[in-house]
Design a protein around this motif. Sequence first.
Motif, PDB file in Angstrom:
ATOM      1  N   THR A   1      63.458  97.310  80.950  1.00 49.27           N
ATOM      2  CA  THR A   1      64.154  96.500  81.950  1.00 49.27           C
ATOM      3  C   THR A   1      65.531  97.043  82.326  1.00 49.27           C
ATOM      4  OG1 THR A   1      62.945  94.524  81.274  1.00 49.27           O
ATOM      5  CG2 THR A   1      65.010  94.189  82.457  1.00 49.27           C
ATOM      6  N   PRO A   2      66.374  97.459  81.352  1.00 54.03           N
ATOM      7  CA  PRO A   2      67.724  97.909  81.734  1.00 54.03           C
ATOM      8  C   PRO A   2      67.741  99.015  82.785  1.00 54.03           C
ATOM      9  CG  PRO A   2      67.604  97.557  79.364  1.00 54.03           C
ATOM     10  CD  PRO A   2      66.214  97.414  79.878  1.00 54.03           C
ATOM     11  N   ASP A   3      66.799  99.963  82.694  1.00 55.05           N
ATOM     12  CA  ASP A   3      66.771 101.038  83.688  1.00 55.05           C
ATOM     13  C   ASP A   3      66.459 100.513  85.084  1.00 55.05           C
ATOM     14  OD1 ASP A   3      67.431 103.098  81.995  1.00 55.05           O
ATOM     15  OD2 ASP A   3      65.354 103.538  81.454  1.00 55.05           O
ATOM     16  N   MET A   4      65.743  99.402  85.160  1.00 53.29           N
ATOM     17  CA  MET A   4      65.336  98.870  86.458  1.00 53.29           C
ATOM     18  C   MET A   4      66.412  98.003  87.097  1.00 53.29           C
ATOM     19  SD  MET A   4      61.320  97.982  85.840  1.00 53.29           S
ATOM     20  CE  MET A   4      60.197  99.257  85.244  1.00 53.29           C
ATOM     21  N   VAL A   5      67.322  97.463  86.310  1.00 54.87           N
ATOM     22  CA  VAL A   5      68.311  96.532  86.869  1.00 54.87           C
ATOM     23  C   VAL A   5      69.744  97.044  86.734  1.00 54.87           C
ATOM     24  CG1 VAL A   5      66.837  94.547  86.474  1.00 54.87           C
ATOM     25  CG2 VAL A   5      68.443  95.215  84.705  1.00 54.87           C
ATOM     26  N   ARG A   6      69.913  98.300  86.339  1.00 54.44           N
ATOM     27  CA  ARG A   6      71.276  98.813  86.243  1.00 54.44           C
ATOM     28  C   ARG A   6      71.913  98.839  87.628  1.00 54.44           C
ATOM     29  NH1 ARG A   6      70.110 105.252  84.927  1.00 54.44           N
ATOM     30  NH2 ARG A   6      68.564 105.581  86.563  1.00 54.44           N
ATOM     31  N   ARG A   7      73.174  98.483  87.655  1.00 52.45           N
ATOM     32  CA  ARG A   7      73.941  98.411  88.900  1.00 52.45           C
ATOM     33  C   ARG A   7      73.335  97.419  89.901  1.00 52.45           C
ATOM     34  NH1 ARG A   7      74.119 104.020  87.699  1.00 52.45           N
ATOM     35  NH2 ARG A   7      76.223 104.812  87.387  1.00 52.45           N
ATOM     36  N   TRP A   8      72.636  96.432  89.408  1.00 49.08           N
ATOM     37  CA  TRP A   8      72.022  95.412  90.296  1.00 49.08           C
ATOM     38  C   TRP A   8      72.330  94.043  89.723  1.00 49.08           C
ATOM     39  CZ3 TRP A   8      67.107  92.428  90.041  1.00 49.08           C
ATOM     40  CH2 TRP A   8      66.769  91.861  91.275  1.00 49.08           C
ATOM     41  N   ASP A   9      73.287  93.379  90.290  1.00 49.76           N
ATOM     42  CA  ASP A   9      73.718  92.071  89.807  1.00 49.76           C
ATOM     43  C   ASP A   9      73.287  91.004  90.809  1.00 49.76           C
ATOM     44  OD1 ASP A   9      74.875  93.333  87.653  1.00 49.76           O
ATOM     45  OD2 ASP A   9      76.880  93.411  88.528  1.00 49.76           O
ATOM     46  N   ARG A  10      72.323  90.188  90.418  1.00 52.00           N
ATOM     47  CA  ARG A  10      71.791  89.155  91.301  1.00 52.00           C
ATOM     48  C   ARG A  10      71.388  87.941  90.465  1.00 52.00           C
ATOM     49  NH1 ARG A  10      73.532  92.310  94.384  1.00 52.00           N
ATOM     50  NH2 ARG A  10      72.600  93.154  96.308  1.00 52.00           N
ATOM     51  N   ARG A  11      71.364  86.782  91.100  1.00 46.70           N
ATOM     52  CA  ARG A  11      70.737  85.591  90.513  1.00 46.70           C
ATOM     53  C   ARG A  11      69.521  85.247  91.364  1.00 46.70           C
ATOM     54  NH1 ARG A  11      73.754  80.559  93.052  1.00 46.70           N
ATOM     55  NH2 ARG A  11      75.150  81.624  94.510  1.00 46.70           N
ATOM     56  N   CYS A  12      68.453  84.865  90.714  1.00 41.75           N
ATOM     57  CA  CYS A  12      67.181  84.691  91.420  1.00 41.75           C
ATOM     58  C   CYS A  12      66.566  83.333  91.092  1.00 41.75           C
ATOM     59  CB  CYS A  12      66.207  85.806  91.035  1.00 41.75           C
ATOM     60  SG  CYS A  12      64.597  85.692  91.852  1.00 41.75           S
ATOM     61  N   GLU A  13      65.973  82.730  92.127  1.00 43.61           N
ATOM     62  CA  GLU A  13      65.250  81.475  91.967  1.00 43.61           C
ATOM     63  C   GLU A  13      63.794  81.709  92.363  1.00 43.61           C
ATOM     64  OE1 GLU A  13      66.168  76.936  93.036  1.00 43.61           O
ATOM     65  OE2 GLU A  13      65.801  78.165  94.833  1.00 43.61           O
ATOM     66  N   ILE A  14      62.864  81.292  91.493  1.00 42.28           N
ATOM     67  CA  ILE A  14      61.438  81.366  91.775  1.00 42.28           C
ATOM     68  C   ILE A  14      60.939  79.947  92.016  1.00 42.28           C
ATOM     69  CG2 ILE A  14      59.169  82.038  90.915  1.00 42.28           C
ATOM     70  CD1 ILE A  14      60.550  84.061  89.110  1.00 42.28           C
ATOM     71  N   VAL A  15      60.275  79.738  93.146  1.00 46.68           N
ATOM     72  CA  VAL A  15      59.804  78.409  93.523  1.00 46.68           C
ATOM     73  C   VAL A  15      58.297  78.459  93.759  1.00 46.68           C
ATOM     74  CG1 VAL A  15      59.944  76.559  95.232  1.00 46.68           C
ATOM     75  CG2 VAL A  15      62.006  77.822  94.587  1.00 46.68           C
ATOM     76  N   LEU A  16      57.568  77.541  93.155  1.00 49.81           N
ATOM     77  CA  LEU A  16      56.161  77.319  93.489  1.00 49.81           C
ATOM     78  C   LEU A  16      56.112  76.137  94.446  1.00 49.81           C
ATOM     79  CD1 LEU A  16      54.395  77.761  90.031  1.00 49.81           C
ATOM     80  CD2 LEU A  16      54.835  79.475  91.791  1.00 49.81           C
ATOM     81  N   SER A  17      55.785  76.410  95.698  1.00 48.27           N
ATOM     82  CA  SER A  17      55.944  75.404  96.753  1.00 48.27           C
ATOM     83  C   SER A  17      54.963  74.247  96.634  1.00 48.27           C
ATOM     84  CB  SER A  17      55.806  76.068  98.127  1.00 48.27           C
ATOM     85  OG  SER A  17      54.520  76.646  98.266  1.00 48.27           O
ATOM     86  N   ASP A  18      53.831  74.465  95.974  1.00 46.65           N
ATOM     87  CA  ASP A  18      52.842  73.398  95.875  1.00 46.65           C
ATOM     88  C   ASP A  18      52.952  72.626  94.560  1.00 46.65           C
ATOM     89  OD1 ASP A  18      52.078  75.618  94.464  1.00 46.65           O
ATOM     90  OD2 ASP A  18      49.932  75.375  94.864  1.00 46.65           O
ATOM     91  N   ARG A  19      53.972  72.937  93.791  1.00 45.62           N
ATOM     92  CA  ARG A  19      54.209  72.204  92.556  1.00 45.62           C
ATOM     93  C   ARG A  19      55.715  71.979  92.401  1.00 45.62           C
ATOM     94  NH1 ARG A  19      50.132  75.014  88.099  1.00 45.62           N
ATOM     95  NH2 ARG A  19      48.258  74.910  89.366  1.00 45.62           N
ATOM     96  N   GLU A  20      56.078  71.012  91.642  1.00 43.48           N
ATOM     97  CA  GLU A  20      57.485  70.757  91.389  1.00 43.48           C
ATOM     98  C   GLU A  20      57.981  71.710  90.310  1.00 43.48           C
ATOM     99  OE1 GLU A  20      59.481  68.753  93.038  1.00 43.48           O
ATOM    100  OE2 GLU A  20      57.850  68.230  94.391  1.00 43.48           O
ATOM    101  N   PHE A  21      58.082  72.984  90.698  1.00 41.01           N
ATOM    102  CA  PHE A  21      58.461  73.982  89.701  1.00 41.01           C
ATOM    103  C   PHE A  21      59.480  74.949  90.282  1.00 41.01           C
ATOM    104  CE2 PHE A  21      57.982  78.190  87.792  1.00 41.01           C
ATOM    105  CZ  PHE A  21      58.205  77.882  86.445  1.00 41.01           C
ATOM    106  N   ARG A  22      60.583  75.104  89.560  1.00 38.68           N
ATOM    107  CA  ARG A  22      61.607  76.096  89.885  1.00 38.68           C
ATOM    108  C   ARG A  22      62.087  76.703  88.573  1.00 38.68           C
ATOM    109  NH1 ARG A  22      64.181  75.268  95.074  1.00 38.68           N
ATOM    110  NH2 ARG A  22      63.158  73.516  96.123  1.00 38.68           N
ATOM    111  N   THR A  23      62.306  77.985  88.586  1.00 42.63           N
ATOM    112  CA  THR A  23      62.892  78.633  87.424  1.00 42.63           C
ATOM    113  C   THR A  23      63.859  79.692  87.902  1.00 42.63           C
ATOM    114  OG1 THR A  23      62.396  79.633  85.272  1.00 42.63           O
ATOM    115  CG2 THR A  23      61.146  80.450  87.170  1.00 42.63           C
ATOM    116  N   HIS A  24      64.790  80.072  87.026  1.00 42.35           N
ATOM    117  CA  HIS A  24      65.889  80.931  87.456  1.00 42.35           C
ATOM    118  C   HIS A  24      66.154  82.020  86.421  1.00 42.35           C
ATOM    119  CE1 HIS A  24      66.474  76.821  89.008  1.00 42.35           C
ATOM    120  NE2 HIS A  24      66.859  77.417  90.129  1.00 42.35           N
TER     121      HIS A  24
END
Length: 838
Positions: A343-366
Amino acid sequence: MLGRKLMAHVETWRPYTSFYSGLLALASATLVHRGLPAPGKAALIFIVPTLGWLAGLYGCDYFDRELDAIQKAHRPIPSGRISPKEAFACMMGCMYLGLLGAAYLGFANVVLSGGCMAASVAYALIAKGRAIAGNIMRGIPAAFTVLFGFAAVDGLGRAGIVVLVFFLHDMTTNLVGAIRDVHGDREGGCITVPVRYGTNAAVRISIGLLLGWQLFAATLPLWAPMRLDYYVLYVPALLLAIAGIATVTRHPDDRRSALRAHECFVLERMVLSGALVAGGAGAPAAAMLTVPLVGIAHWAQVKLRARHEFGAGDTAVAPATSQVDVEGFIETALARLATDPRTPDMVRRWDRRCEIVLSDREFRTHFEARGGAIRRLDPDGFHASSLTPIGIRATAAVFEQVFVQRTLSMVGAYSRGLVQLACSPLDMLRLSRLFNLILAITEAHAPVTAVAPAKSVDALPDAKRPIVVADTTLRDGEQMPGVSFSPEQKVQLAEMLERVGVPLLEVGYPAVSEAEREAIRRIVDARRSASIQVISRPIAREIDLAGACGADSIALFVGTSDVHLRAKLRMSRDELCRMVETGVRHAKRYNVQVAFAPEDATRTDREFLQKICQIAIGAGAEVIGIPDTVGIMTPANMRKLVEELAAVLSVPIAVHCHDDFGLATANSLAAVEGGASAVQCSLGGIGERAGNAPLEEVACALELQLGRPTGLKLTELKPAANLLQAFLPFAMAPNKTIVGLNAFTHESGLHTGGIVRDPSTYEPFDPLLVGMNRRFVFGKHSGRAAISHVLAGANHTLAESDLDKVVLAVKRLGDEGRSLTEHELIQWVRNGGAQTGA
């Protein structure tokens, strides 16, 4: 648990077709024996081909489970329901038992069994997905099966016509099956007849094959001694065949109709085999054998297909099943992602916050990517974070299809509007790598739990999908004759391109020299956010040099056209395929994104192009780059090519267009409209020969013409062009589009008059959008409106008669080959030039 395990084996056997080989072998033996053989021998003749067929099915489960998940997810035979070890053990067990039974029958049967196995392996390794050649190979096992039955009781002397009938017959049924599987085969990269030539052409070929074998089948009693009882079952078989071909002819593109047609042929071939039994042993004996087997086949089609059919759909995605805990899968995947050493090699120099939403269910994760690490966030932590937010929105069904069941590619889901990404093209590159890692570190199926089934799923509302505009100024651009950038210049250009917002920079070819590698390392160390790519041939020593540079991506290139194979590489297609597969696997060891670029792709045989791209993807390539190496494409042909590739490849497609015919920009846009996810360009279009697609042209056309977001700061294009100009040994043409001196310069009186009143009359967009300014020059074509407008802007107002004199004087200068800029015009008028004509 035991029930599910048993059902997994039953579905692997495909009972609706498993008994066909055994029945056909027994029918052939009965025909030549003029009656049923002794019970023990008859049973053996039936069982041995059946075991061979089952061995092949278990082999598919073991060797082709990933391909089956793409091609046949909607079928009642999805691979992966039993463990690989179990599938392998069952395959070997069936094979050895079958060979023992064949040995008991006689040496000829062993030889025929081996020949049938060899033909099946040859089909799987060589002919599978090779259009008509593959269809022919699929018919050979049926011919071997007929010969097996003949050899078991007598000899092969009278087998000719019967072999021909069932060889052509099996080609027909397999071709109808390929029509109903066309979508999965296209997704999986198998170039069957319907994929290559279209379903209508496949139907026509099926009709021709049907007429061929029916001609012999209808007159078979004339060719082989048999009872007329043969016709008692031949007539029903004929009616089933007619019903099947009529169904698929009416609606060749409707998968449900193709399914019904295939069901007709599945039953028909059992009945036709029974007709042979009737011809040899009489109708009562044939009915006793055939009716139960046809009943089992019909039951299997109705019951087993009902469990899975249309689960993957053509244009819609099935609801998530009630047995998969998608939310739990996501949580587990993110937890593994946070601790995986890659993972570190894939996200180096990449600073982001992400939200994943399943639109047909009451589900969000971050989650949050920061400082080369990923960590989970609760909702409060996500909203409190100062990092740039990005979003992923999909349905539970889509997520399950992509990550759990593996029946839908990420690219396919995104291109069909089933996934929405609220992010920049640079973020898309990072997310793509993370998605691929999730696929690698998670199991093929989520834990089975009892959760409520999702509601039916529709595509998410359409959104403008971003496009990745990559740059190759520092690599292909430097290949322009006379151009050579110093390491310092390369670093400056890379930093400038990052300011423009280019997400992917192709910066060099490490195998060229140590100086090249040093420049690449300096760019890698200096870059702020862009993903850095280098190129290499699929040769171990070059890949090692590329991997040592610290880049994020390695693009492997090699010529794939016949002219490259013959004149440059001097190797066969098979040798090239092995070279590509080995090279991609070697590059993957460096934990980088691996792209594969088949050089001269646009002159490569289409079938071979798809094959070698699939080989690269199977070895780990995450992107396929399509170079129009000598610039021979037209927009229509480029779009068609990309559409064909996008239909069969499961990874993003990028294009690299050369400008030999002045069509590089047009071809790049056509590729995007055909489904390409990325285009590679160079500043000013510099590059070998006539150059590449110009970055400024493609970016502006994508944003302003096609409405495709690029994430680029268009206002920085002119400053970037100015920096490049400072490093080039030649001047940029003044009529260069977008950033050339004359791009927004006007002289004609008619034009300038329109521009003064409304700039959109002669300008496609505001020059300020690309960091340019509107200019007027004055000469023989100039008119009153522009001259008056410029002078008024300088607080220099003239009477009408004086303005007329100025206009005439300016035109005289123009006739002499001279022109004035705005500043020169103002000074000239103030100094009395209009009065003297000087």
